[in-house]
Design a protein around this motif. Sequence first.
Motif, short mmCIF file in Angstrom:
data_model
loop_
_atom_site.label_atom_id
_atom_site.label_comp_id
_atom_site.label_asym_id
_atom_site.label_seq_id
_atom_site.Cartn_x
_atom_site.Cartn_y
_atom_site.Cartn_z
N ASN A 205 -2.13 -13.94 -9.32
CA ASN A 205 -3.27 -14.57 -8.64
C ASN A 205 -2.85 -15.39 -7.44
O ASN A 205 -3.65 -15.65 -6.55
N ASP A 206 -1.58 -15.81 -7.40
CA ASP A 206 -1.08 -16.58 -6.27
C ASP A 206 -0.91 -15.72 -5.03
O ASP A 206 -0.79 -16.23 -3.91
N VAL A 207 -0.86 -14.40 -5.21
CA VAL A 207 -0.67 -13.48 -4.09
C VAL A 207 -1.90 -12.62 -3.86
O VAL A 207 -2.34 -12.43 -2.72
N ARG B 46 -0.84 -13.07 4.96
CA ARG B 46 -0.55 -11.83 4.23
C ARG B 46 -1.12 -11.88 2.81
O ARG B 46 -1.64 -10.88 2.31
N LYS B 47 -1.04 -13.04 2.20
CA LYS B 47 -1.66 -13.18 0.88
C LYS B 47 -3.18 -13.04 0.99
O LYS B 47 -3.82 -12.45 0.11
N SER B 48 -3.74 -13.57 2.05
CA SER B 48 -5.19 -13.45 2.26
C SER B 48 -5.59 -11.99 2.44
O SER B 48 -6.61 -11.54 1.89
N ALA B 49 -4.79 -11.23 3.20
CA ALA B 49 -5.09 -9.82 3.43
C ALA B 49 -5.02 -9.03 2.12
O ALA B 49 -5.90 -8.20 1.83
N LEU B 50 -3.99 -9.28 1.33
CA LEU B 50 -3.86 -8.59 0.04
C LEU B 50 -4.98 -8.97 -0.91
O LEU B 50 -5.49 -8.14 -1.67
N GLY C 192 9.17 -7.55 -5.31
CA GLY C 192 9.50 -7.98 -3.94
C GLY C 192 8.34 -8.65 -3.25
O GLY C 192 8.54 -9.64 -2.55
N ILE C 193 7.14 -8.11 -3.44
CA ILE C 193 5.96 -8.72 -2.83
C ILE C 193 5.75 -10.14 -3.36
O ILE C 193 5.52 -11.08 -2.62
N ASN C 194 5.84 -10.28 -4.68
CA ASN C 194 5.64 -11.59 -5.29
C ASN C 194 6.70 -12.60 -4.84
O ASN C 194 6.40 -13.76 -4.55
#
Length: 209
Positions: free
Chosen positions: A21-23, A110-114, A202-204
């Motif tokens: 949820n953080d990402v 980037r987190k907002s976009a995801l 890797g994303i996280n």
Amino acid sequence: MELAVLDITGKDTGRKVELSNDVFGIEPNDHAIYLDVKQYLANQRQGTHKSKERAEITGSTRKIKKQKGTGTARAGSIKSGVFRGGGRMFGPRPRNYSFKLNKNLKRLARKSALSIQANDKNLVVIEDLNFETPKTKNFVDVLKALELDTKKSLFVLGNDNANVYLSSRNLKNSKVVKASEINTYGVLNANKVVITESSLEGINSNLSK
């Protein structure tokens, strides 16, 4: 958020992954997205535009007519921008369009976009891709199985995979990147974001800092 893991034929493997949820579940920050996309597009500009100005035009330097008595505006040089063949006034000059953004803002964008793509149900998680040889047909078969052959898609891999990258290179609607290469514009420009299992870690790790 839980997503089912699909195989490369588009079938459910029976496994599920938990998205952080953080990402993938934050409240999107529109201004951060705007700035990151603006920087990305600015960095694509070569900035080599140039037009000749008055001092760079080849031509006579004599005064073309007397100062007074002609009934028209005074003119001192045939190279002036008001005459045909003269230099361009205030024309473009080479410049660098890039500008700096801090890392925290880029990470937020980037987190907002995801999160936007996750909220719109545009995320797909699949098993890791691995082709024995680079072959566009193999990648097209994956796109058809996932019903993405007519849509813009972004594939996120966990590690470098030359065969997968080369197999997708000729397809204008598909782009393959590593988890460390994700950018806001690429995520939002895709109709579907396809994430491999190995790329999730890797994303996280890149975006949860």
